[in-house]
Design a protein around this motif. Structure first.
Motif, mmCIF file in Angstrom:
data_model
loop_
_atom_site.group_PDB
_atom_site.id
_atom_site.type_symbol
_atom_site.label_atom_id
_atom_site.label_comp_id
_atom_site.label_asym_id
_atom_site.label_seq_id
_atom_site.Cartn_x
_atom_site.Cartn_y
_atom_site.Cartn_z
ATOM 1 N N LYS A 127 0.826 -1.213 0.000
ATOM 2 C CA LYS A 127 0.000 0.000 0.000
ATOM 3 C C LYS A 127 0.853 1.254 0.000
ATOM 4 O O LYS A 127 0.515 2.254 -0.644
ATOM 5 N N GLU A 134 1.483 6.846 -6.808
ATOM 6 C CA GLU A 134 0.362 7.704 -7.200
ATOM 7 C C GLU A 134 0.593 9.156 -6.804
ATOM 8 O O GLU A 134 0.047 10.070 -7.426
ATOM 9 N N GLN A 178 1.683 -1.361 -13.884
ATOM 10 C CA GLN A 178 1.390 -2.481 -12.995
ATOM 11 C C GLN A 178 2.639 -3.319 -12.762
ATOM 12 O O GLN A 178 2.890 -3.778 -11.645
ATOM 13 N N TRP A 567 -3.419 -2.232 -4.772
ATOM 14 C CA TRP A 567 -3.783 -1.393 -5.915
ATOM 15 C C TRP A 567 -5.294 -1.185 -5.972
ATOM 16 O O TRP A 567 -5.773 -0.074 -6.202
ATOM 17 N N ARG A 568 -6.054 -2.240 -5.732
ATOM 18 C CA ARG A 568 -7.521 -2.116 -5.749
ATOM 19 C C ARG A 568 -8.022 -1.237 -4.607
ATOM 20 O O ARG A 568 -8.965 -0.455 -4.777
ATOM 21 N N HIS A 570 -6.400 1.245 -3.247
ATOM 22 C CA HIS A 570 -6.093 2.635 -3.568
ATOM 23 C C HIS A 570 -7.089 3.204 -4.568
ATOM 24 O O HIS A 570 -7.410 4.398 -4.522
ATOM 25 N N ARG A 571 -7.591 2.373 -5.445
ATOM 26 C CA ARG A 571 -8.556 2.817 -6.450
ATOM 27 C C ARG A 571 -9.973 2.863 -5.902
ATOM 28 O O ARG A 571 -10.908 3.274 -6.601
ATOM 29 N N GLY A 572 -10.159 2.429 -4.672
ATOM 30 C CA GLY A 572 -11.481 2.486 -4.054
ATOM 31 C C GLY A 572 -12.383 1.316 -4.385
ATOM 32 O O GLY A 572 -13.598 1.381 -4.150
ATOM 33 N N GLU A 573 -11.830 0.226 -4.919
ATOM 34 C CA GLU A 573 -12.649 -0.933 -5.256
ATOM 35 C C GLU A 573 -13.030 -1.701 -3.990
ATOM 36 O O GLU A 573 -12.312 -1.687 -2.991
#
Length: 579
Positions: A127, A134, A178, A567-568, A570-573
């Motif tokens: 994270k 980012e 990625q 990664w997910r 951080h993207r809010g998934e």
């Protein structure tokens, strides 16, 4: 309250809490105070409004991470702190600042990365990497944090974890975003794992007399290494660093000690030295002493191949090499003489032959004639790659590492000679040649090369290679696909990226990282040349790395899954299913 979010009245919150407001913020009324926090648990994103709040502690119900509701601080180091939002109450109405109190995100991510490394917590590391990338932090700066941590937090000094990290920092330009996340995560995670529980490394002091000549320091350093006196060697080395001996001459000094004995530690000693010196371009200058000193402990119990039976019987390789070194001892390879032009193909075939004494003679004559040590070492690395291309899968699986060690050592010799064409380091070319000879039985019978394909108008998609590597024992099909891709006009850059993903999506072992990075570096050296031999060299290197990665895939892929989660998040998934 310009820009702030109205969250209703205190009275309503007291009766109906908690309350979700826009911006993904949850508002609590607890112990006569109003608190606002991000609603996503920083561990794995579970909604905190579904948690429990008691005695000032907010508990997430998914993995039971606990947080101080006032500050957002976590009681569990595997979870991050929850961002907290300022609250003000005006005429009974609650107003929440949409911006959290965490102003310096970059520094917080750096702190969390260091914490994750110290505690060996993969998700925290992942994270932090994603957050830093980012935020626009240079990826090499992220790698430097791990390098500086690793050289201090492993008492045994430089090891495989740091080697992986530097190798992955070197290949970042070959990868998409990625892939770069995965490369940094793999390198930093292996560094943390290797350092876990090993104890902090404290540097010794340099000698008080900094006026000792460089020649004398070199002599002392080699003498200490010879008798495995690593503490004395460290003090001498740090004295040379303090005296501002430049990087090239430091490498020569340390390279002498690393080649005074044959193929030390199965080639790892020189390979690790090469990676440590490569890391100097990533770390701060004031960390160079820490990096270089971390190399010294490995000499304490290093194996010396001239003591092994395989180097003395049935063919005595030791004595002919010592005689060759004596003949070459007075050569000046820094003069740039090119009086002897070697035949690349002939040199390659002799290196791959079964007459080691002929190989020694040819190498010696070429060097005495003024041939470039760098060029000879480049062809030796190509010969070592050819051993991997010809490695038959009927061999014992563990023997893949034998040909791998020879190749990565050959690559280290090549890069080392580019850095410093020292007469003593030239000995390592002969060490490489000897191991290429000793590996010859792993090419009997030789694995058949992929059949020649007729070029087609349609270039295969690189992702097809990943599908092939989803199954075990796909060495031959993977090599055949690569040849078809190249012969159909496929560009190398997408192939390098997909090969990187073929490595990074696995729970790969140390040598696979070495293989990919060394093959990419050697390919780049040949990419600047034209002609049939250079073209063949580039194809050989791609086949070598493809066959090695195919032999070691697939794995359970747990490590990259952690990076994917980060990664997910951080993207809010969502990583869960809400009821």
């Amino acid at each position: 309250m310009n820009g702030w979010i109205q969250a209703g009245t205190v009275e309503d919150l007291r009766e109906q809490q908690p309350k979700l407001i826009k911006g993904g913020i949850v508002v609590f009324y607890h112990e006569d105070e109003v608190h606002a926090l991000d609603n996503r648990c920083p561990h794995l994103g579970f909604p905190l409004h579904m948690g429990s709040l008691c005695n000032g502690i907010l508990t997430c119900h998914w993995h039971h991470a606990r947080f101080d509701v006032c500050s957002g601080g976590t009681l569990d180091p595997w979870a991050d702190d929850v961002p907290v939002h300022d609250v003000t109450i005006h005429n009974g109405l609650i107003w929440v600042n949409p911006n959290s109190r965490n102003s310096n995100q970059v520094q917080q991510y750096k702190d969390r990365l260091l914490s994750g490394l110290e505690q060996n917590i993969g998700l925290v590391i992942a994270k932090a990497i994603v957050g830093l990338m980012e935020a626009g932090v240079p990826e090499t700066e992220i790698a430097a944090i791990g390098i500086e941590f690793g050289v201090k937090q492993r008492r045994q000094g430089w090891g495989s974890g740091l080697t992986i990290l530097v190798a992955m920092a070197n290949v970042l330009p070959k990868l998409d975003k990625q892939g770069r996340i995965l490369a940094l995560f793999q390198g930093l995670l292996h560094t943390a794992r290797e350092s876990a529980g090993d104890g902090t490394r404290y540097l010794l002091d340099p000698l008080p007399n900094t006026g000792v000549s460089e020649e004398r320091l070199t002599e002392w350093y080699r003498d200490c290494i010879e008798v495995r006196d690593t503490r004395g060697a460290e003090r001498v080395l740090l004295t040379a660093v303090q005296a501002r001996v430049d990087e090239k001459r430091l490498f020569s000094m340390m390279g002498m000690a690393a080649t005074d004995h044959f193929y030390m530690n199965g080639g790892h000693t020189l390979d690790f030295h090469n990676k440590a010196f490569e890391s100097l371009k990533y770390v701060r200058p004031d960390q160079h002493n820490e990096v270089l000193a971390s190399l010294v402990p490995m000499f304490g119990n290093a194996s010396r191949s001239e003591e092994l039976n395989s180097w003395q019987s049935p063919v005595n390789l030791v004595q002919p090499l010592k005689e060759a070194f004596e003949d070459l001892s007075n050569m000046d390879f820094l003069s740039g003489s090119e009086g002897f032009c070697i035949d690349d193909e002939e040199m390659l075939q002799v290196l791959l032959g079964d007459d080691p004494l002929r190989t020694v003679r040819m190498l010696k004559e070429a060097l005495l004639g003024g041939a470039s040590p760098v060029r000879i070492s480049q062809i030796a690395a190509l010969a070592a790659a050819e051993r991997i291309v010809r490695f038959h899968v009927h061999n014992d699986f563990g023997d893949w590492i034998s040909v791998l060690h020879t190749f990565t050592h050959a690559h280290a010799v090549h890069e080392g000679l580019i850095r410093s064409t020292d007469s003593w380091l030239v000995r390592a070319i002969f060490h490489t040649a000897s191991t290429i000879y000793l590996d010859r039985f792993l090419n009997i019978p030789a694995a058949p090369k992929p059949a020649a394909f007729v070029a087609t108008e349609e270039v295969p998609q690189p992702a097809e290679l990943l599908e092939i590597l989803d199954k075990q024992q796909q060495v031959a099909p993977a090599a055949a696909w690569v040849i078809r891709y190249l012969r159909s006009g496929g560009k190398p850059e997408p192939l390098f990226n997909v090969l990187g993903h073929a490595l990074l999506r696995e729970d790969a072992e140390f040598h696979s990282f070495q293989m990919y990075e060394a093959a990419m570096a050697e390919y780049d050296r040949w990419a600047s040349e034209s002609g049939p031999f250079a073209e063949k060299a580039r194809e050989t290197l791609i086949l070598a790395v493809t066959r090695y990665l195919a032999a070691h895939a697939p794995t359970s892929r747990e490590t990259p899954h952690t990076a994917k989660i980060a990664w997910r998040l951080h993207r809010g998934e969502k990583l869960f299913e809400e009821e």
